[in-house]
Design an enzyme around this catalytic site. Structure first.
Site, PDB file in Angstrom:
ATOM      1  N   HIS A  18      37.902  40.836  31.349  1.00  0.00           N
ATOM      2  CA  HIS A  18      37.078  39.587  31.592  1.00  0.00           C
ATOM      3  C   HIS A  18      38.092  37.897  30.705  1.00  0.00           C
ATOM      4  CE1 HIS A  18      33.762  41.932  33.095  1.00  0.00           C
ATOM      5  NE2 HIS A  18      34.884  41.854  33.473  1.00  0.00           N
ATOM      6  N   HIS A  41      36.238  44.782  43.983  1.00  0.00           N
ATOM      7  CA  HIS A  41      35.523  45.700  43.285  1.00  0.00           C
ATOM      8  C   HIS A  41      34.196  45.038  42.233  1.00  0.00           C
ATOM      9  CE1 HIS A  41      38.539  47.925  45.112  1.00  0.00           C
ATOM     10  NE2 HIS A  41      37.956  49.147  44.766  1.00  0.00           N
ATOM     11  N   SER A  95      32.189  40.634  36.587  1.00  0.00           N
ATOM     12  CA  SER A  95      33.403  39.527  37.351  1.00  0.00           C
ATOM     13  C   SER A  95      33.003  37.633  38.268  1.00  0.00           C
ATOM     14  CB  SER A  95      34.679  40.196  37.379  1.00  0.00           C
ATOM     15  OG  SER A  95      34.165  41.250  39.019  1.00  0.00           O
ATOM     16  N   GLU A 113      31.335  45.378  47.061  1.00  0.00           N
ATOM     17  CA  GLU A 113      30.812  46.080  46.329  1.00  0.00           C
ATOM     18  C   GLU A 113      30.148  47.287  47.316  1.00  0.00           C
ATOM     19  OE1 GLU A 113      31.067  47.106  43.127  1.00  0.00           O
ATOM     20  OE2 GLU A 113      29.272  48.583  43.914  1.00  0.00           O
ATOM     21  N   GLY A 139      36.625  47.525  49.557  1.00  0.00           N
ATOM     22  CA  GLY A 139      37.234  46.047  49.014  1.00  0.00           C
ATOM     23  C   GLY A 139      38.859  46.272  49.475  1.00  0.00           C
ATOM     24  N   ASP A 160      39.797  45.702  40.638  1.00  0.00           N
ATOM     25  CA  ASP A 160      39.311  46.748  39.676  1.00  0.00           C
ATOM     26  C   ASP A 160      38.938  47.241  40.432  1.00  0.00           C
ATOM     27  OD1 ASP A 160      38.124  47.081  36.825  1.00  0.00           O
ATOM     28  OD2 ASP A 160      36.449  45.642  37.678  1.00  0.00           O
TER      29      ASP A 160
END
Ligand SMILES: C[S@@+](CC[C@H](N)C(=O)[O-])C[C@H]1O[C@@H](n2cnc3c(N)ncnc32)[C@H](O)[C@@H]1O
Length: 278
Positions: A18, A41, A95, A113, A139, A160
């Protein structure tokens, strides 16, 4: 899918990812033209670290909990300021929420997601927000389907994945190729775990063989990666990093290693392939 990010939110890996993400978004915002972010993701967007899932592992206490309590390192000040403004421990920003905070009116965010509860939370968080689209879709597939973005010529794809299935390193190599073929002007950032050295060496080799230009890996080791059963560190691969990324990322990695690492903790930057000559 067994993975739930709530168990790991705010851990050292989130802090590293992050803090680097915030830097990349600030770099995109240096130019007035709008940018588009695809978060493949995305997770739930925000996590209460004092709620059941996060308290069961307590990973955040060795991560954001320690960084918030310590004297702030300059390289982490921006990230920690955004975490505090979001609500810190009660609403640790994932994120998508960090990204949303840094969007200007001309910028857009698209999130994918698949986990139903996390998707529902994300959907609630951004309901009615004209700058954010939330999809319950794969994703990996979205990299093909949603790039290039219609709204902007610049941007970032954040990849991610949970790394709960074998072959995720290979998938990242393929995804970077696809993302860059479809959205050549975009930055791609992909997170990966470091348990022991061999898979990471292999990943770097495969990236070199793929010959994608201008790829850098920013890595943090909390301890020497000797016990492969533990998450000993993590990396963020960045393709087409903005100007100034390498010194800024070095300072961020060093600050996270100082704040959270054991003896011998350190960060490193590995240039995998050079930029294309102008
Ligand atoms: C590491 S977490 C994301 C954390 C988030 N990016 C952040 O930094 O706050 C990975 C997420 O991907 C979701 N996921 C797993 N497989 C997926 C897929 N194929 N497509 C989209 N999401 C997926 C998981 O449910 C999980 O919430």
């Amino acid at each position: 899918m067994n993975y739930r990010h709530a168990y790991h939110a705010g851990n050292f890996a989130d802090c590293m990812k992050h803090a680097l993400l915030v830097w990349l978004l600030r770099a995109l915002a240096r130019k007035p033209a709008g940018f588009a972010v695809l978060d493949t993701h995305a997770g739930a967007g925000s996590t209460n670290l004092e709620a059941d899932a996060a308290t069961r592992t307590g990973e955040w206490r060795q991560g954001i909990g320690r960084l918030l309590d310590a004297k702030p390192a300059e390289a982490l000040a921006d990230y920690l300021g955004l975490v505090r403004a979001a609500g810190a421990i009660a609403h640790y920003p994932g994120s998508p929420r960090l990204t949303r905070t840094l969007l200007r009116p001309q910028d857009r965010l698209t999130c994918c997601e698949l986990q139903l509860q996390d998707h529902a939370s994300l959907h609630r968080l951004f309901r009615g927000d004209p700058q954010v689209a939330v999809h319950a879709r794969d994703g990996w597939e979205a990299i093909c389907a949603l790039l290039p973005p219609r709204e902007a010529r610049r941007g970032l794809t954040l990849i991610d994945p949970p790394f709960e299935q074998p072959g995720e390193f290979d998938r990242i190599v393929r995804a970077i190729r696809t993302a860059r073929r479809r959205f050549g002007a975009g930055i791609v950032a992909a997170w990966y775990p470091i348990k022991h050295r061999a898979p990471v060496r292999d990943f770097h080799d495969r990236l070199r063989q793929a010959a994608e230009p201008d790829v850098v890996c920013a890595e943090l080791l909390l301890r020497p990666p000797l016990d492969a059963a533990r998450l000993n560190g993590c990396g963020l691969l960045v393709a087409a990093p903005p100007w100034g990324f390498e010194p800024a990322a070095t300072a961020i990695l060093d600050a996270v290693a100082d704040g959270l690492g054991e003896s011998g903790a350190h960060g490193s930057l590995t240039r995998i392939t050079p930029p294309v000559a102008p």
